[in-house]
Design an enzyme around this catalytic site. Structure first.
Site, PDB file in Angstrom:
ATOM      1  N   THR A  45      28.495  11.822  18.848  1.00 25.80           N
ATOM      2  CA  THR A  45      29.290  12.692  17.986  1.00 25.80           C
ATOM      3  C   THR A  45      29.039  14.148  18.420  1.00 25.80           C
ATOM      4  OG1 THR A  45      27.558  12.717  16.313  1.00 25.80           O
ATOM      5  CG2 THR A  45      29.319  11.074  16.048  1.00 25.80           C
ATOM      6  N   GLY A  47      28.234  17.362  17.190  1.00 24.92           N
ATOM      7  CA  GLY A  47      27.036  18.136  16.871  1.00 24.92           C
ATOM      8  C   GLY A  47      25.761  17.470  17.356  1.00 24.92           C
ATOM      9  N   CYS A  48      25.736  16.156  17.279  1.00 23.86           N
ATOM     10  CA  CYS A  48      24.558  15.401  17.709  1.00 23.86           C
ATOM     11  C   CYS A  48      24.376  15.495  19.224  1.00 23.86           C
ATOM     12  CB  CYS A  48      24.698  13.936  17.293  1.00 23.86           C
ATOM     13  SG  CYS A  48      24.998  13.695  15.534  1.00 23.86           S
ATOM     14  N   THR A  49      25.484  15.475  19.940  1.00 20.41           N
ATOM     15  CA  THR A  49      25.442  15.467  21.403  1.00 20.41           C
ATOM     16  C   THR A  49      25.296  16.854  21.999  1.00 20.41           C
ATOM     17  OG1 THR A  49      26.722  13.428  21.455  1.00 20.41           O
ATOM     18  CG2 THR A  49      26.743  14.765  23.455  1.00 20.41           C
ATOM     19  N   LEU A  53      20.318  16.436  19.624  1.00 20.08           N
ATOM     20  CA  LEU A  53      19.494  15.731  20.604  1.00 20.08           C
ATOM     21  C   LEU A  53      19.075  16.639  21.759  1.00 20.08           C
ATOM     22  CD1 LEU A  53      18.075  13.236  21.697  1.00 20.08           C
ATOM     23  CD2 LEU A  53      20.294  12.450  22.580  1.00 20.08           C
TER      24      LEU A  53
END
Length: 160
Positions: A45, A47-49, A53
């Site tokens: 996703t 924001g996560c990518t 992370l």
């Protein structure tokens, strides 16, 4: 379900690493070590990518220098997706990429939210925590569940 709080032990709910049959109990993985655990709504996703992370991958050496022995990322996705995401992000060998495919761990700590309109299923709120001796010592949960502020690596690092 009450959300996990500072002082609470980690629940013994299985997560998975790399393959569906490779069960990992976070409490056993951490044991008596000092660990950082963070969770995201979903692998790959935006924001996560782009932010969450990679921030922990970039902070790996700084976290280790502060005595962190285990860094684990939890996502409510199948283990194949979580592993591929970790590989794509350069997390291999640094961050333990753990899958919570049915959100059982996430629900057990009260960090689940209904993401059906956007992601099709229940997902994890975004949070990070410092765990020592199997207990939560610090917890940073995003107020809206999905923001990108207090759960990010720079915030956690500033508190160590």
């Amino acid at each position: 379900m009450r959300a996990i709080q500072v002082g609470d032990p980690l629940p013994s709910v299985p997560l998975f690493e790399k393959f569906p049959g490779n069960e990992v109990l976070l409490a056993d993985l951490i044991g008596t070590k000092k660990a950082v655990v963070f969770a995201v709504p979903g692998a790959f996703t935006p924001g996560c990518t782009r932010v969450h992370l990679p921030g922990y991958v970039d902070a790996y050496d700084k976290l280790r220098s502060k005595g962190i022995e285990v860094i684990a990322c939890i996502a409510v996705n199948d283990p194949f997706v979580v592993t591929a995401w970790g590989n794509a992000a350069g997390a291999t060998g640094k961050i333990r990429m753990l899958s919570d495919p049915r959100a059982e761990f996430t629900k057990a700590i009260g960090m689940d939210f209904d993401a059906r309109p956007l992601l099709g299923t229940v997902r994890s709120k975004r949070y990070s925590m410092l765990v020592e001796q199997g207990k939560v010592v610090q917890l940073f949960a995003e107020p809206d569940g999905g923001g990108l502020t207090c759960s990010l690596a720079p915030n956690l690092l500033s508190r160590l």
